[in-house]
Design a protein around this motif. Structure first.
Motif, PDB file in Angstrom:
ATOM      1  N   GLY A 160       0.820  -1.209   0.000  1.00  0.00           N
ATOM      2  CA  GLY A 160       0.000   0.000   0.000  1.00  0.00           C
ATOM      3  C   GLY A 160       0.853   1.257   0.000  1.00  0.00           C
ATOM      4  N   THR A 161       1.909   1.249   0.817  1.00  0.00           N
ATOM      5  CA  THR A 161       2.824   2.389   0.866  1.00  0.00           C
ATOM      6  C   THR A 161       3.511   2.592  -0.482  1.00  0.00           C
ATOM      7  N   CYS A 162       3.861   1.494  -1.126  1.00  0.00           N
ATOM      8  CA  CYS A 162       4.489   1.560  -2.456  1.00  0.00           C
ATOM      9  C   CYS A 162       3.587   2.313  -3.430  1.00  0.00           C
ATOM     10  N   ALA A 163       2.308   1.945  -3.480  1.00  0.00           N
ATOM     11  CA  ALA A 163       1.363   2.592  -4.399  1.00  0.00           C
ATOM     12  C   ALA A 163       1.121   4.051  -4.010  1.00  0.00           C
ATOM     13  N   HIS A 164       0.958   4.301  -2.703  1.00  0.00           N
ATOM     14  CA  HIS A 164       0.718   5.667  -2.222  1.00  0.00           C
ATOM     15  C   HIS A 164       1.856   6.605  -2.613  1.00  0.00           C
ATOM     16  N   ASP A 165       3.085   6.134  -2.425  1.00  0.00           N
ATOM     17  CA  ASP A 165       4.247   6.980  -2.699  1.00  0.00           C
ATOM     18  C   ASP A 165       4.319   7.375  -4.175  1.00  0.00           C
ATOM     19  N   ILE A 166       3.981   6.449  -5.054  1.00  0.00           N
ATOM     20  CA  ILE A 166       4.024   6.739  -6.487  1.00  0.00           C
ATOM     21  C   ILE A 166       2.969   7.782  -6.852  1.00  0.00           C
ATOM     22  N   ILE A 167       1.763   7.625  -6.319  1.00  0.00           N
ATOM     23  CA  ILE A 167       0.699   8.600  -6.591  1.00  0.00           C
ATOM     24  C   ILE A 167       1.092   9.970  -6.059  1.00  0.00           C
ATOM     25  N   GLN A 168       1.639  10.003  -4.861  1.00  0.00           N
ATOM     26  CA  GLN A 168       2.056  11.277  -4.269  1.00  0.00           C
ATOM     27  C   GLN A 168       3.144  11.937  -5.113  1.00  0.00           C
ATOM     28  N   ASP A 169       4.118  11.145  -5.531  1.00  0.00           N
ATOM     29  CA  ASP A 169       5.211  11.695  -6.355  1.00  0.00           C
ATOM     30  C   ASP A 169       4.677  12.258  -7.675  1.00  0.00           C
ATOM     31  N   TYR A 170       3.672  11.597  -8.239  1.00  0.00           N
ATOM     32  CA  TYR A 170       3.108  12.083  -9.498  1.00  0.00           C
ATOM     33  C   TYR A 170       2.431  13.437  -9.298  1.00  0.00           C
ATOM     34  N   TYR A 171       1.597  13.533  -8.257  1.00  0.00           N
ATOM     35  CA  TYR A 171       0.863  14.783  -8.042  1.00  0.00           C
ATOM     36  C   TYR A 171       1.734  15.901  -7.455  1.00  0.00           C
ATOM     37  N   GLU A 172       2.922  15.544  -7.007  1.00  0.00           N
ATOM     38  CA  GLU A 172       3.886  16.568  -6.582  1.00  0.00           C
ATOM     39  C   GLU A 172       4.896  16.856  -7.688  1.00  0.00           C
ATOM     40  N   ASN A 173       4.591  16.346  -8.900  1.00  0.00           N
ATOM     41  CA  ASN A 173       5.403  16.604 -10.104  1.00  0.00           C
ATOM     42  C   ASN A 173       6.835  16.097  -9.996  1.00  0.00           C
ATOM     43  N   LYS A 174       7.032  15.033  -9.236  1.00  0.00           N
ATOM     44  CA  LYS A 174       8.360  14.438  -9.112  1.00  0.00           C
ATOM     45  C   LYS A 174       8.597  13.380 -10.182  1.00  0.00           C
ATOM     46  N   ILE A 175       7.517  12.805 -10.681  1.00  0.00           N
ATOM     47  CA  ILE A 175       7.606  11.830 -11.777  1.00  0.00           C
ATOM     48  C   ILE A 175       6.518  12.148 -12.802  1.00  0.00           C
ATOM     49  N   LYS A 176       6.686  11.618 -14.000  1.00  0.00           N
ATOM     50  CA  LYS A 176       5.691  11.832 -15.049  1.00  0.00           C
ATOM     51  C   LYS A 176       4.662  10.697 -15.054  1.00  0.00           C
ATOM     52  N   TYR A 177       3.546  10.966 -15.704  1.00  0.00           N
ATOM     53  CA  TYR A 177       2.439  10.007 -15.738  1.00  0.00           C
ATOM     54  C   TYR A 177       2.894   8.648 -16.277  1.00  0.00           C
ATOM     55  N   LYS A 220      -7.166   8.339 -14.446  1.00  0.00           N
ATOM     56  CA  LYS A 220      -7.520   9.631 -15.031  1.00  0.00           C
ATOM     57  C   LYS A 220      -7.086  10.735 -14.064  1.00  0.00           C
ATOM     58  N   PRO A 221      -6.061  11.489 -14.443  1.00  0.00           N
ATOM     59  CA  PRO A 221      -5.512  12.498 -13.534  1.00  0.00           C
ATOM     60  C   PRO A 221      -6.557  13.507 -13.072  1.00  0.00           C
ATOM     61  N   ILE A 222      -6.444  13.897 -11.812  1.00  0.00           N
ATOM     62  CA  ILE A 222      -7.297  14.947 -11.262  1.00  0.00           C
ATOM     63  C   ILE A 222      -6.818  16.270 -11.844  1.00  0.00           C
ATOM     64  N   GLU A 223      -7.714  17.008 -12.441  1.00  0.00           N
ATOM     65  CA  GLU A 223      -7.312  18.193 -13.212  1.00  0.00           C
ATOM     66  C   GLU A 223      -7.130  19.429 -12.344  1.00  0.00           C
ATOM     67  N   THR A 224      -7.772  19.471 -11.181  1.00  0.00           N
ATOM     68  CA  THR A 224      -7.591  20.617 -10.300  1.00  0.00           C
ATOM     69  C   THR A 224      -6.399  20.380  -9.371  1.00  0.00           C
ATOM     70  N   LYS A 225      -6.004  21.406  -8.627  1.00  0.00           N
ATOM     71  CA  LYS A 225      -4.851  21.298  -7.729  1.00  0.00           C
ATOM     72  C   LYS A 225      -5.102  20.229  -6.669  1.00  0.00           C
ATOM     73  N   VAL A 226      -4.088  19.421  -6.414  1.00  0.00           N
ATOM     74  CA  VAL A 226      -4.184  18.337  -5.439  1.00  0.00           C
ATOM     75  C   VAL A 226      -3.210  18.599  -4.294  1.00  0.00           C
ATOM     76  N   LEU A 227      -3.750  18.690  -3.074  1.00  0.00           N
ATOM     77  CA  LEU A 227      -2.905  18.783  -1.887  1.00  0.00           C
ATOM     78  C   LEU A 227      -2.668  17.368  -1.385  1.00  0.00           C
ATOM     79  N   THR A 228      -1.406  16.961  -1.279  1.00  0.00           N
ATOM     80  CA  THR A 228      -1.094  15.597  -0.859  1.00  0.00           C
ATOM     81  C   THR A 228      -0.525  15.566   0.553  1.00  0.00           C
ATOM     82  N   GLU A 229      -0.829  14.472   1.260  1.00  0.00           N
ATOM     83  CA  GLU A 229      -0.312  14.258   2.619  1.00  0.00           C
ATOM     84  C   GLU A 229      -0.479  15.503   3.491  1.00  0.00           C
ATOM     85  N   LYS A 230      -1.677  16.042   3.477  1.00  0.00           N
ATOM     86  CA  LYS A 230      -1.980  17.247   4.244  1.00  0.00           C
ATOM     87  C   LYS A 230      -2.244  16.883   5.707  1.00  0.00           C
ATOM     88  N   LEU A 231      -1.512  17.530   6.618  1.00  0.00           N
ATOM     89  CA  LEU A 231      -1.701  17.303   8.050  1.00  0.00           C
ATOM     90  C   LEU A 231      -2.944  18.040   8.529  1.00  0.00           C
TER      91      LEU A 231
END
Length: 369
Positions: free
Chosen positions: A58-75, A122-133
């Protein structure tokens, strides 16, 4: 989650409750609900909890999604990255099941479904806040937690999204497991967002929503595991095949089995393919003032029980483990190696297995005479 001294605690809580006050999380209360003795071992004695196959994958999948929406990796890097990281899990000691054949089947299904998510998400088109405390005041008790994603949609709603690699929630399980998301909704509400403008949902990565138009003109959506989504629509799909290709019933059955085996509609007429729309599997839980108040009562009751039990081990005993508890205790509990109840259950099973083997051997000897 970092240590308390690394957290920036909102000043309003320090002003209200002082420099030192207990910090709570939903997972603490959830552990109490799952198993009292597990809470004692992990939260009171503070024994280190071990990961399991579900937390690691689960952590493996979460990290990849987070990295994508933080523009660290491409789709187009997500699927390959998941396959690379999951390979490390495949060769590790983590198992979906102690039975090797079942483990292989479960692992392959998990890998296939999650990889398909990364290929078709299908990427979320609006701004995504990830891992928000998020900080929440629950009747004088301060809770904190990290939200996978928060988005504000075109209608002005704040959507709290939890990426989930588990089995899909249905029926009563939606309300039961929705409590954590409801807690985060309360946190947003306390920040000034109207409760009726907050939505909470899970995106179940292993599943896909298939939507199609029925004869009555209404649309129907079916949720299915990604590796067998064609089988989930076999009834309407067969009718379409018979209609478009003017096939006999037996001919349509053969074609349908081919499509189910391939788990794809490729090769069919576009008229049929375009009828079925695939989307990520979002499942929404209800948000209401009534449910929030119910949640607050449950959380406060949990805190009161924890405080009443204190730190003496005999006050944290549980009933003997039963077969219905085996999956949780064997797979999900991170402190089972230290649990006297789990050890007792294992010893009982060994004795039972030994007696069963002895009986089978006696029967075999009799039959061989």
């Amino acid at each position: 989650m970092g240590a308390r001294d690394k957290l920036v605690i909102p000043k309003k809580f320090i002003k209200k409750y002082g420099e030192k006050f207990p910090l709570w999380s939903y997972s603490k209360i959830n552990t109490l609900d799952n198993c009292k003795h597990e809470y004692y071992l992990s939260r009171v004695k503070k024994l280190k909890s071990e990961d399991n196959i579900y937390t690691v994958s689960g952590t493996c999948a979460h990290d990849i999604i987070q990295d994508y929406y933080e523009n660290k990796i491409k789709y187009n890097q997500m699927a390959d990255l998941f396959e690379t990281k999951f390979f490390d899990i495949e060769i590790s000691d983590f198992r979906f099941s102690s039975d090797e054949q079942k483990n292989t089947s479960m692992r392959n299904k998990y890998k296939s479904c999650v990889k398909d998510f990364f290929l078709t998400h299908k990427p979320i088109e609006t701004k995504v806040l990830t891992e928000k405390l998020i900080w929440v005041d629950v009747d004088g008790h301060v809770f904190m937690g990290y939200v996978d994603a928060i988005i504000k949609d075109q209608d002005g709603n704040y959507n709290i999204i939890d990426w989930k690699t588990s089995t899909i929630y249905k029926g009563a399980k939606i309300k039961l497991h929705g409590k954590q998301l409801l807690l985060y909704a309360l946190g947003l509400h306390q920040m000034g967002v109207p409760l009726d403008k907050i939505k909470v949902a899970w995106n179940f990565l292993k599943y896909v929503n298939v939507t199609y138009k029925q004869k009555n003109g209404k649309y129907k959506t079916t949720s299915s595991e990604r590796h067998k989504w064609v089988a989930a629509i076999k009834t309407p799909l067969k009718k379409d095949i018979k209609s478009v290709y003017n096939m006999e019933d037996w001919e349509a059955d053969i074609k349908l089995e081919e499509l189910i085996s391939a788990n794809s509609l490729d090769g069919l007429d576009e008229e049929i393919q375009n009828k079925y729309k695939l989307d990520d599997c979002y499942v929404y839980a209800e948000v209401s003032e009534e449910l929030v108040n119910e949640l607050k009562r449950d959380l406060v009751a949990g805190i009161e029980e924890i405080n009443e039990r204190g730190d003496e081990e005999d006050k944290w005993n549980r009933e003997p483990i039963q077969p219905k508890d085996e999956f949780y205790c064997n797979v999900l509990c991170g402190v089972k190696r230290h649990c006297k109840f789990y050890k007792a259950y294992q010893e009982k099973n060994k004795k039972y297995q030994s007696e069963e083997d002895k009986l089978l051997e006696e029967i075999d000897n009799i039959l061989s005479l």
